[in-house]
Design a protein around this motif. Structure first.
Motif, mmCIF file in Angstrom:
data_model
loop_
_atom_site.group_PDB
_atom_site.id
_atom_site.type_symbol
_atom_site.label_atom_id
_atom_site.label_comp_id
_atom_site.label_asym_id
_atom_site.label_seq_id
_atom_site.Cartn_x
_atom_site.Cartn_y
_atom_site.Cartn_z
ATOM 1 N N GLU A 172 0.852 -1.184 0.000
ATOM 2 C CA GLU A 172 0.000 0.000 0.000
ATOM 3 C C GLU A 172 0.889 1.235 0.000
ATOM 4 O OE1 GLU A 172 -3.157 0.073 -0.355
ATOM 5 O OE2 GLU A 172 -3.630 -2.047 -0.063
ATOM 6 N N PRO A 173 0.486 2.302 -0.694
ATOM 7 C CA PRO A 173 1.358 3.471 -0.814
ATOM 8 C C PRO A 173 1.645 4.119 0.533
ATOM 9 C CG PRO A 173 -0.856 3.974 -1.594
ATOM 10 C CD PRO A 173 -0.796 2.494 -1.378
ATOM 11 N N ALA A 174 2.904 4.490 0.712
ATOM 12 C CA ALA A 174 3.292 5.237 1.912
ATOM 13 C C ALA A 174 2.980 6.710 1.702
ATOM 14 C CB ALA A 174 4.785 5.035 2.186
ATOM 15 N N ASN A 175 3.051 7.485 2.756
ATOM 16 C CA ASN A 175 2.703 8.903 2.673
ATOM 17 C C ASN A 175 3.798 9.756 2.043
ATOM 18 O OD1 ASN A 175 0.210 8.518 3.925
ATOM 19 N ND2 ASN A 175 1.133 8.628 5.967
ATOM 20 N N SER A 176 4.931 9.151 1.708
ATOM 21 C CA SER A 176 6.062 9.941 1.234
ATOM 22 C C SER A 176 5.951 10.355 -0.223
ATOM 23 C CB SER A 176 7.361 9.152 1.440
ATOM 24 O OG SER A 176 7.275 7.897 0.802
ATOM 25 N N HIS A 177 5.084 9.695 -0.979
ATOM 26 C CA HIS A 177 4.995 9.996 -2.404
ATOM 27 C C HIS A 177 3.539 10.306 -2.759
ATOM 28 C CE1 HIS A 177 9.063 8.597 -2.658
ATOM 29 N NE2 HIS A 177 8.747 7.356 -2.352
ATOM 30 N N ASN A 178 3.035 11.403 -2.286
ATOM 31 C CA ASN A 178 1.614 11.681 -2.444
ATOM 32 C C ASN A 178 1.296 12.879 -3.330
ATOM 33 O OD1 ASN A 178 0.449 9.569 -1.150
ATOM 34 N ND2 ASN A 178 0.078 10.629 0.782
ATOM 35 N N GLU A 179 2.309 13.507 -3.923
ATOM 36 C CA GLU A 179 2.036 14.662 -4.773
ATOM 37 C C GLU A 179 1.153 14.266 -5.947
ATOM 38 O OE1 GLU A 179 5.487 16.786 -5.935
ATOM 39 O OE2 GLU A 179 6.220 17.051 -3.890
ATOM 40 N N ASN A 180 1.435 13.142 -6.549
ATOM 41 C CA ASN A 180 0.601 12.584 -7.612
ATOM 42 C C ASN A 180 -0.059 11.332 -7.048
ATOM 43 O OD1 ASN A 180 -0.472 11.256 -9.848
ATOM 44 N ND2 ASN A 180 1.211 11.817 -11.203
ATOM 45 N N PRO A 181 -1.381 11.277 -6.979
ATOM 46 C CA PRO A 181 -2.048 10.107 -6.375
ATOM 47 C C PRO A 181 -1.835 8.816 -7.163
ATOM 48 C CG PRO A 181 -3.644 11.559 -7.414
ATOM 49 C CD PRO A 181 -2.338 12.296 -7.419
ATOM 50 N N LEU A 182 -1.292 8.923 -8.374
ATOM 51 C CA LEU A 182 -1.027 7.728 -9.172
ATOM 52 C C LEU A 182 0.319 7.104 -8.843
ATOM 53 C CD1 LEU A 182 -2.244 8.993 -12.683
ATOM 54 C CD2 LEU A 182 -3.507 7.574 -11.055
ATOM 55 N N ASP A 183 1.192 7.850 -8.170
ATOM 56 C CA ASP A 183 2.518 7.330 -7.843
ATOM 57 C C ASP A 183 2.393 6.071 -6.987
ATOM 58 O OD1 ASP A 183 3.464 9.509 -9.174
ATOM 59 O OD2 ASP A 183 4.296 10.523 -7.412
ATOM 60 N N VAL A 184 3.318 5.160 -7.173
ATOM 61 C CA VAL A 184 3.240 3.874 -6.480
ATOM 62 C C VAL A 184 4.649 3.413 -6.128
ATOM 63 C CG1 VAL A 184 3.232 2.593 -8.677
ATOM 64 C CG2 VAL A 184 2.298 1.516 -6.634
ATOM 65 N N GLY A 185 4.784 2.700 -5.010
ATOM 66 C CA GLY A 185 6.062 2.123 -4.600
ATOM 67 C C GLY A 185 6.079 0.628 -4.830
#
Length: 397
Positions: A172-185
């Motif tokens: 599940e996405p962490a809060n560190s990459h939230n500028e674009n909601p499509l970003d994924v880790g």
């Protein structure tokens, strides 16, 4: 909204979630395909259509970022999905929706294939990238139920339904990459192995990271009975020990040794059945363990352990390696502890967890184990699971 270039090969991918964007869809776009993500989530589809790119953050020791372009979004329930499938430039249909959703997307695929036949748009391949055995074959049967005999005859010659094995941890996405909601880790490791004997058209262009094989069963069972098995056991034992993340479970000596022991038990059976080199398979097991231990994934035990009834299905990640080991007369002590821990996975937000723990409360652990594993009361396998359950339950008191 992005649009494909002239004559650019296209792929329709059902499921715009983290696995779709961070694994399958990303590999397709990086291989030259324009990807139409089909999903029921209208907000997600809107985001796909207003952004020109998103980032895949590879969460390894040396983190890196891959920028993904060449995609759009569409409602999987919209009338234009069949048109995308019927487009002669569409070469692939892929999925990452979850095994339980395959039946729901079958009508849209069937309608698209009907239109494709009417337009004489040529052959294509369907690859369902789900964590289950024979996933694409299962989808194919759902699709066939919506077609006439004549249409199914055309389907058999022109549409390849190729089973596959997919392997990449996408938390599940962490809060560190939230500028674009499509970003994924995602983790760095990935594997996508496809049954080439079921294809009805060449994979053109070739998909980066995809391996074609004529011995898929061995790959599927190795992955399901190692990666998926160990991941699930880490979640269930981690939950029993009160740990929140998979890497925390791996840092617990007792949990880590149970996981390693279970994978070695299942691995001994895999080596006997499929002829894997024992040393090479041991390296595969150790690599899986190191992947679980990656702290940058922030992989939640509740996410990994959800739907325990599905994970306890016959032939799946827990009972599959256990049954295989018993067929060869091999020990299952650690596997039994992993199965037992699943009966202690008590998460009120997970309907399957509620059902499973409720069954234990209602009929007792002995009967619940018999009903959900198929091991008869009094059998060695049943006894090992029940004893392990009681030992693990005592840890929480």
């Amino acid at each position: 909204m992005q649009r494909p270039q002239v004559n650019q090969p296209q792929a329709v991918h059902f499921g715009a979630g983290n696995i779709g964007r961070g694994f399958i869809g990303a590999l397709l776009t990086e291989s030259g395909y324009f990807v139409i993500f089909a999903d029921v989530n209208k907000k997600l589809i809107n985001e796909l259509n207003i952004h020109d790119s998103y980032e895949v953050h590879v969460l390894d020791e040396k983190e890196r970022t891959e920028e993904i372009h060449s995609f759009s979004g569409a409602s999987s329930q919209a009338d234009d999905i069949p048109h995308f499938i019927a487009n002669p430039l569409t070469r692939l249909i892929t999925t990452a929706v979850g095994p339980n959703i395959l039946e729901r997307i079958a009508p849209a695929i069937a309608n698209g294939l009907k239109e494709r036949r009417a337009r004489n748009a040529g052959a294509l391949n369907v690859i369902a990238c789900e964590n289950m055995v024979d996933q694409t074959e299962t989808l194919g049967k759902f699709v066939q139920s919506y077609l006439s005999d004549e249409e199914n005859a055309w389907l058999a010659n022109n549409i390849g339904f190729a089973n596959c094995s997919v392997d990449r941890i996408v938390p599940e996405p962490a809060n560190s990459h939230n500028e674009n909601p499509l970003d994924v880790g995602v983790e760095d490791f990935s594997e996508w192995v496809v049954d080439k004997t079921a294809l009805r058209a060449p994979i053109e262009p070739l998909v980066r990271g995809m391996t074609l094989t004529d011995s898929l069963r061995a790959y599927i069972e190795r992955k399901l009975f190692t990666l998926n098995c160990g991941h699930a056991i880490a979640a269930y034992l981690g939950f029993v020990h009160g740990l929140a993340r998979i890497d925390q479970a791996m840092a617990n000596d007792a949990v880590r040794e149970d996981i390693r022991g279970a994978l070695r038990e299942g691995g001994a059976a895999l080596v006997k059945k499929h002829g894997f080199d024992p040393k090479e398979h041991e390296r595969y097991v150790e690599r899986a363990l190191s992947r679980f231990a990656n702290p940058k994934l922030h992989d939640d035990v509740v996410r990994v352990g959800r739907q325990p009834l599905r994970k306890l299905a016959k032939g799946d990640r827990l009972l599959g390696p256990t049954a295989m080991a018993r067929e060869y007369g091999l020990p299952i002590d650690h596997l039994a502890r992993g199965i037992a821990a699943a009966f202690l996975f008590d998460v009120k937000e997970d309907p399957q967890s509620v059902e499973l723990t409720g069954k234990v409360d209602k009929v007792g652990i002995e009967r619940a184990v018999a009903e959900h594993t198929g091991f008869e009361e009094g059998s060695e396998e049943h006894s090992k699971i029940v004893v392990a359950y009681r030992e693990l339950k005592a840890l929480g008191k």
